[in-house]
Motif scaffolding. Sequence first.
Motif, short mmCIF file in Angstrom:
data_model
loop_
_atom_site.label_atom_id
_atom_site.label_comp_id
_atom_site.label_asym_id
_atom_site.label_seq_id
_atom_site.Cartn_x
_atom_site.Cartn_y
_atom_site.Cartn_z
N VAL A 1 0.86 -1.18 0.00
CA VAL A 1 0.00 0.00 0.00
C VAL A 1 0.90 1.23 0.00
O VAL A 1 1.72 1.41 0.90
CB VAL A 1 -0.91 0.01 1.24
CG1 VAL A 1 -1.83 1.24 1.22
CG2 VAL A 1 -1.74 -1.28 1.31
N THR A 2 0.74 2.08 -1.01
CA THR A 2 1.58 3.28 -1.12
C THR A 2 0.70 4.52 -1.04
O THR A 2 -0.30 4.64 -1.76
CB THR A 2 2.38 3.29 -2.43
OG1 THR A 2 3.12 2.07 -2.53
CG2 THR A 2 3.35 4.45 -2.45
N LEU A 3 1.09 5.46 -0.18
CA LEU A 3 0.34 6.69 0.06
C LEU A 3 1.27 7.89 -0.10
O LEU A 3 2.48 7.75 -0.22
CB LEU A 3 -0.26 6.69 1.46
CG LEU A 3 -1.28 5.59 1.77
CD1 LEU A 3 -0.90 4.87 3.04
CD2 LEU A 3 -2.67 6.19 1.89
N GLY A 4 0.67 9.09 -0.08
CA GLY A 4 1.45 10.31 -0.02
C GLY A 4 2.20 10.66 -1.28
O GLY A 4 3.27 11.28 -1.22
N MET A 5 1.66 10.30 -2.45
CA MET A 5 2.33 10.67 -3.69
C MET A 5 1.31 10.93 -4.78
O MET A 5 0.17 10.45 -4.73
CB MET A 5 3.32 9.58 -4.15
CG MET A 5 2.67 8.29 -4.57
SD MET A 5 3.90 7.10 -5.18
CE MET A 5 2.81 5.74 -5.65
N THR A 6 1.73 11.70 -5.79
CA THR A 6 0.89 11.94 -6.97
C THR A 6 1.55 11.43 -8.24
O THR A 6 0.87 11.24 -9.24
CB THR A 6 0.57 13.43 -7.13
OG1 THR A 6 1.79 14.16 -7.26
CG2 THR A 6 -0.21 13.95 -5.94
N ASP A 7 2.87 11.23 -8.22
CA ASP A 7 3.60 10.77 -9.40
C ASP A 7 4.65 9.77 -8.95
O ASP A 7 5.67 10.16 -8.37
CB ASP A 7 4.23 11.96 -10.10
CG ASP A 7 4.88 11.60 -11.44
OD1 ASP A 7 5.09 10.38 -11.68
OD2 ASP A 7 5.19 12.51 -12.22
N GLU A 8 4.42 8.49 -9.22
CA GLU A 8 5.35 7.48 -8.72
C GLU A 8 6.66 7.44 -9.51
O GLU A 8 7.61 6.78 -9.09
CB GLU A 8 4.71 6.11 -8.71
CG GLU A 8 4.42 5.49 -10.04
CD GLU A 8 3.87 4.07 -9.91
OE1 GLU A 8 3.49 3.68 -8.79
OE2 GLU A 8 3.82 3.37 -10.94
#
Length: 243
Positions: free
Chosen positions: A92-99
């Motif tokens: 689960v990845t949070l806190g980003m808009t562009d990986e």
Amino acid sequence: MRLRALLAAAVLTVSTAPAAWAVAHGSDVPPGQYGFVAKLAMTKIPRPDGSTYSSYCTGALVAPAWVLTTGHCFHDAHRDRVSGKVPYPTTVTLGMTDEETESGIARKATEVLQAKENDVALIRLDSPVTAVTPLAVSRAVPKVGQQLTLAGWGSLTSANPKPATRLQQGTVAIAKVDPTTLGVRGAAPEITTSACTYDSGAPYFSGDELVSLEATGPDCPHAGVETTSRTDVIADWITTHTA
């Protein structure tokens, strides 16, 4: 004839748009916004023949150690929803808009709890996320005509779908209110702004309150009514487990 021409133009737009987009006919989420939107990456999902595959869902952080998503994202080989220990490795990845330019905040899912009222699940993270403010869960009954923001990591189109690398957003309007679901329809940037493959669990929210979750991750783009799962009807259940 004019409507057919407009639809043809919409299809052409999809076929030539950058593959990194998500939420069909949406727009880029500015850096630093909507950190509560979670990208779920699952591996080794079982099939009845013993083989496995990988897939993706979207979700929303509703407490430091809990993410809300669609229940059917977690299932057995026969696609029956499961509770308890997470059935396959899930990041689960949070806190980003562009990986491609941001690393985000990664956690492992450890436990899944299925709601009885609708196709929604809570997943527990292996450690709390303290750098992102969770979405509050709305307890108000949604109203027809109310506008909501959709944000998700799904594909731009259901033709040869690929999970997004850039978080997208769009505006929808509530078209129908049922006991446990909402029907929503695209409003902006286009009437065809809609959820897509891998958007299952994507949040629909108003301000800082979560109103519903994407139920299916449908074929897209489309201008029809999309089914979403109401969260106000399970607000007490969410609080009981996340408090």
